[in-house]
Design a protein around this motif. Structure first.
Motif, PDB file in Angstrom:
ATOM      1  N   ARG A  61      19.493  35.653 -47.847  1.00  0.00           N
ATOM      2  CA  ARG A  61      19.232  37.091 -47.778  1.00  0.00           C
ATOM      3  C   ARG A  61      19.990  37.686 -46.602  1.00  0.00           C
ATOM      4  O   ARG A  61      20.243  37.016 -45.610  1.00  0.00           O
ATOM      5  CB  ARG A  61      17.725  37.348 -47.633  1.00  0.00           C
ATOM      6  CG  ARG A  61      16.939  36.846 -48.833  1.00  0.00           C
ATOM      7  CD  ARG A  61      15.444  36.969 -48.649  1.00  0.00           C
ATOM      8  NE  ARG A  61      15.010  38.357 -48.552  1.00  0.00           N
ATOM      9  CZ  ARG A  61      13.729  38.734 -48.549  1.00  0.00           C
ATOM     10  NH1 ARG A  61      12.775  37.823 -48.626  1.00  0.00           N
ATOM     11  NH2 ARG A  61      13.411  39.998 -48.456  1.00  0.00           N
ATOM     12  N   ARG A  63      21.417  39.112 -43.381  1.00  0.00           N
ATOM     13  CA  ARG A  63      20.962  38.928 -42.004  1.00  0.00           C
ATOM     14  C   ARG A  63      21.206  40.163 -41.147  1.00  0.00           C
ATOM     15  O   ARG A  63      21.041  40.121 -39.942  1.00  0.00           O
ATOM     16  CB  ARG A  63      21.671  37.745 -41.354  1.00  0.00           C
ATOM     17  CG  ARG A  63      21.541  36.379 -42.030  1.00  0.00           C
ATOM     18  CD  ARG A  63      20.166  36.031 -42.487  1.00  0.00           C
ATOM     19  NE  ARG A  63      19.977  34.585 -42.659  1.00  0.00           N
ATOM     20  CZ  ARG A  63      19.183  34.041 -43.546  1.00  0.00           C
ATOM     21  NH1 ARG A  63      18.502  34.808 -44.396  1.00  0.00           N
ATOM     22  NH2 ARG A  63      19.029  32.729 -43.625  1.00  0.00           N
ATOM     23  N   GLY A  67      17.671  42.434 -45.452  1.00  0.00           N
ATOM     24  CA  GLY A  67      17.162  41.244 -46.123  1.00  0.00           C
ATOM     25  C   GLY A  67      17.363  41.246 -47.621  1.00  0.00           C
ATOM     26  O   GLY A  67      16.642  40.555 -48.353  1.00  0.00           O
ATOM     27  N   GLY A 244      13.389  27.009 -43.482  1.00  0.00           N
ATOM     28  CA  GLY A 244      12.774  28.315 -43.665  1.00  0.00           C
ATOM     29  C   GLY A 244      11.617  28.279 -44.632  1.00  0.00           C
ATOM     30  O   GLY A 244      10.997  27.247 -44.875  1.00  0.00           O
ATOM     31  N   LYS A 247      10.533  32.253 -49.767  1.00  0.00           N
ATOM     32  CA  LYS A 247      11.192  33.521 -50.084  1.00  0.00           C
ATOM     33  C   LYS A 247      12.229  33.926 -49.042  1.00  0.00           C
ATOM     34  O   LYS A 247      13.010  34.850 -49.291  1.00  0.00           O
ATOM     35  CB  LYS A 247      10.141  34.624 -50.231  1.00  0.00           C
ATOM     36  CG  LYS A 247       9.216  34.425 -51.420  1.00  0.00           C
ATOM     37  CD  LYS A 247       8.245  35.584 -51.560  1.00  0.00           C
ATOM     38  CE  LYS A 247       7.348  35.397 -52.768  1.00  0.00           C
ATOM     39  NZ  LYS A 247       6.380  36.531 -52.920  1.00  0.00           N
ATOM     40  N   SER A 248      12.219  33.258 -47.908  1.00  0.00           N
ATOM     41  CA  SER A 248      13.199  33.538 -46.852  1.00  0.00           C
ATOM     42  C   SER A 248      13.751  32.212 -46.339  1.00  0.00           C
ATOM     43  O   SER A 248      13.434  31.776 -45.232  1.00  0.00           O
ATOM     44  CB  SER A 248      12.551  34.323 -45.704  1.00  0.00           C
ATOM     45  OG  SER A 248      12.062  35.571 -46.136  1.00  0.00           O
ATOM     46  N   LYS A 252      18.191  30.793 -38.955  1.00  0.00           N
ATOM     47  CA  LYS A 252      18.367  32.160 -38.452  1.00  0.00           C
ATOM     48  C   LYS A 252      18.626  32.103 -36.951  1.00  0.00           C
ATOM     49  O   LYS A 252      18.050  31.278 -36.247  1.00  0.00           O
ATOM     50  CB  LYS A 252      17.097  32.985 -38.722  1.00  0.00           C
ATOM     51  CG  LYS A 252      17.229  34.448 -38.359  1.00  0.00           C
ATOM     52  CD  LYS A 252      18.008  35.194 -39.410  1.00  0.00           C
ATOM     53  CE  LYS A 252      18.242  36.656 -39.024  1.00  0.00           C
ATOM     54  NZ  LYS A 252      19.178  36.819 -37.897  1.00  0.00           N
ATOM     55  N   MET A 270      13.987  30.098 -40.617  1.00  0.00           N
ATOM     56  CA  MET A 270      13.283  31.344 -40.912  1.00  0.00           C
ATOM     57  C   MET A 270      11.785  31.058 -40.987  1.00  0.00           C
ATOM     58  O   MET A 270      11.347  30.046 -41.539  1.00  0.00           O
ATOM     59  CB  MET A 270      13.760  31.925 -42.238  1.00  0.00           C
ATOM     60  CG  MET A 270      15.179  32.451 -42.198  1.00  0.00           C
ATOM     61  SD  MET A 270      15.288  34.082 -41.459  1.00  0.00           S
ATOM     62  CE  MET A 270      14.856  35.104 -42.840  1.00  0.00           C
ATOM     63  N   ASP A 313       9.800  35.762 -40.668  1.00  0.00           N
ATOM     64  CA  ASP A 313      10.665  35.891 -41.832  1.00  0.00           C
ATOM     65  C   ASP A 313      10.384  37.260 -42.438  1.00  0.00           C
ATOM     66  O   ASP A 313       9.575  38.026 -41.917  1.00  0.00           O
ATOM     67  CB  ASP A 313      10.457  34.746 -42.833  1.00  0.00           C
ATOM     68  CG  ASP A 313       9.007  34.628 -43.294  1.00  0.00           C
ATOM     69  OD1 ASP A 313       8.238  35.599 -43.143  1.00  0.00           O
ATOM     70  OD2 ASP A 313       8.632  33.554 -43.799  1.00  0.00           O
ATOM     71  N   PHE A 314      11.050  37.579 -43.539  1.00  0.00           N
ATOM     72  CA  PHE A 314      10.938  38.936 -44.083  1.00  0.00           C
ATOM     73  C   PHE A 314       9.520  39.255 -44.541  1.00  0.00           C
ATOM     74  O   PHE A 314       9.003  40.349 -44.285  1.00  0.00           O
ATOM     75  CB  PHE A 314      11.942  39.125 -45.228  1.00  0.00           C
ATOM     76  CG  PHE A 314      13.371  39.071 -44.771  1.00  0.00           C
ATOM     77  CD1 PHE A 314      13.938  40.127 -44.086  1.00  0.00           C
ATOM     78  CD2 PHE A 314      14.145  37.944 -45.007  1.00  0.00           C
ATOM     79  CE1 PHE A 314      15.250  40.081 -43.645  1.00  0.00           C
ATOM     80  CE2 PHE A 314      15.462  37.887 -44.574  1.00  0.00           C
ATOM     81  CZ  PHE A 314      16.020  38.951 -43.894  1.00  0.00           C
ATOM     82  N   GLU A 315       8.868  38.297 -45.187  1.00  0.00           N
ATOM     83  CA  GLU A 315       7.515  38.547 -45.687  1.00  0.00           C
ATOM     84  C   GLU A 315       6.489  38.528 -44.560  1.00  0.00           C
ATOM     85  O   GLU A 315       5.572  39.353 -44.524  1.00  0.00           O
ATOM     86  CB  GLU A 315       7.140  37.500 -46.740  1.00  0.00           C
ATOM     87  CG  GLU A 315       7.867  37.659 -48.067  1.00  0.00           C
ATOM     88  CD  GLU A 315       9.338  37.310 -47.977  1.00  0.00           C
ATOM     89  OE1 GLU A 315      10.150  37.984 -48.650  1.00  0.00           O
ATOM     90  OE2 GLU A 315       9.685  36.384 -47.215  1.00  0.00           O
TER      91      GLU A 315
END
Length: 458
Positions: A61, A63, A67, A244, A247-248, A252, A270, A313-315
């Motif tokens: 995703r 960076r 994302g 990670g 989902k991510s 990173k 992540m 992470d994104f979530e």
């Protein structure tokens, strides 16, 4: 790199930063010696669509803050028409790193520019682009020189230009220096700047995938995103997903700055928590306790000490009420005033607003006026409601995310530290009561000593 078995720092093996400690890590000789450009040979032996599928399967995703799934973005580029009259495809690298606290792309370009160059070549082959522009922030003089030198080395070795490695694929890369405008970190403002116009965001749709650079299909990706591509091609999508979260996935680079013993860039899977990052950074500076921090730069809502174990992470960041952003982890201890920090960030956004849309242009101006008044103990209790009202009129109503980002530190600061704002108001000078005004006016009406003396001499 394998997924860590625990959160202890000694289980984290670098991927993206593994060459940073090599001697002359930025040279082609070091890059090739450590496996560089082998992924390019693998990529050129396959089909472009296979590469797009590989990146999709890896779950990589973007960076750069949003994302968005990278493989999906690549697949949006129309590939049907390739005959005469068909529009060319372009790849543009967003290296205009200007978010306060973000400093991951510049060290990547300084220490390992060839990973970016190789990623550009692989990505361009995947989307069938024959021209790539790397847009670097104008103030970053050393990274510009490093990347240009790496591009020149790649041309000399046959990795760029005509018929790359005998594959029949042609690609040219231009390294473009921006003029130092934060707004050009927004992809459409960056495209306008590349075309020679003033950097201002475009109204979307149309999106760059169909009408980007020179109104042609364009992929715009961040430096760290593209630098990850050679590692995925070399290791495979399953390997990448061993790091990670589901989902991510992947590694990173976290930019840890502020009140820590060892500020710097820390690569971790992540989903790593601030607690682990603080261990890597040697803990809080001088042992002063943590007060608040940003997970992704000043444009993301701040967190407090209660969020030490939020997965970054994104979530995870979104679920806790913020955003992962560019993983610019700014750490502040208990000595820092939240209203003061919020004011300084807001001054930055007001200064960097391009002025194209009214909510951002006018809103950031008024936010600064109110915050400066409050910090100087001249605010009123109504100012907090006014701040929130102005933020509400900016959020979601500006052309780009700059306006939204400007509201984040204010709304989150008031959410977690409202009392600090109220304390500033409480400290302002006491306003005289109406019954006191008559005495004050009478006192002011009496002749001063200077007046009496001047009258006597006359």
């Amino acid at each position: 790199m394998t997924a860590p078995e625990s959160s202890t720092p000694d289980t984290i093996t670098p991927v993206l930063t593994r060459r940073w400690t090599e001697d002359a890590s930025w040279t082609l000789e070091t890059y090739e010696r450590t496996g560089g450009y082998e992924a390019l040979r693998t990529a050129l032996a396959g089909q472009p669509d296979q590469l797009i599928t590989l990146i999709k399967d890896s779950g990589l995703r973007g960076r750069g803050g949003a994302g968005f799934p990278t493989g999906m973005k690549w697949s949006f580029i129309p590939q049907g028409s390739t005959g005469p009259g068909a529009k060319p495809k372009y790849l543009v690298i967003n290296a205009d790193e200007g978010e306060p606290g973000t400093c991951k792309d510049i060290p990547t370009m300084m220490a390992d520019p060839h990973s970016l160059v190789e990623g550009c070549i692989i990505t361009s082959y995947a989307i069938r682009a024959k021209f790539c522009a790397i847009y670097v922030r104008g103030e970053a003089l050393h990274p510009i020189r490093r990347v240009r030198a790496a591009v020149a080395e790649a041309y000399a070795k046959g990795y760029l230009g005509r018929d790359i490695l005998g594959s029949g694929f042609d690609l040219d890369i231009v390294v473009h220096a921006g003029a130092g405008a934060y707004i050009c970190g927004e992809e459409t403002a960056l495209l306008d700047s590349l075309e020679g116009r003033r950097g201002q965001p475009r109204l979307k749709p149309p999106f760059p995938a169909t009408a980007g650079l020179y109104a042609s299909p364009t992929v715009v990706n961040n430096v760290e995103t593209i630098a990850s591509v050679p590692f995925i091609v070399a290791g495979g999508s399953d390997w990448f997903r061993t790091m990670g979260s589901e989902k991510s996935p992947g590694p990173k680079i976290y930019s840890v700055s502020g009140h820590v013993e060892r500020p710097g860039q820390y690569e971790a899977p992540m989903g790593t928590t601030l607690r682990t990052l603080l261990e890597l950074a040697g803990g809080m500076k001088d042992g002063v306790p943590l007060k608040f921090w940003t997970p992704g730069g000043s444009s993301t809502p701040m967190f407090t000490a209660e969020h030490l174990d939020v997965p970054l992470d994104f979530e995870g960041a979104a679920g806790a009420g913020s955003m992962l952003g560019t993983t610019a982890v700014q750490v502040f201890n208990e000595t820092v005033s939240v209203p003061w920090a919020v004011m300084k960030w807001t001054e930055f956004y007001k200064h960097e607003s391009c002025g194209k849309c009214t909510p951002c242009r006018e809103g950031t101006y008024w936010l600064v006026q109110i915050l400066e008044r409050m910090v100087h103990h001249q605010g009123t209790p109504e100012d907090i409601d006014t701040l929130l009202d102005v933020c509400d009129n900016i959020l979601g109503r500006s052309f780009c995310a700059l306006g939204d980002g400007a509201t984040s530190p204010i709304t989150s600061g008031i959410k977690y530290f409202r009392q600090e704002f109220l304390d500033l108001i409480a400290e302002q000078p006491t306003v005289p009561r109406p019954e006191q005004l008559a005495d004050i006016e009478a006192e002011l009406a009496e002749p001063t000593m200077n007046t009496k003396l001047s009258g006597a001499s006359a």
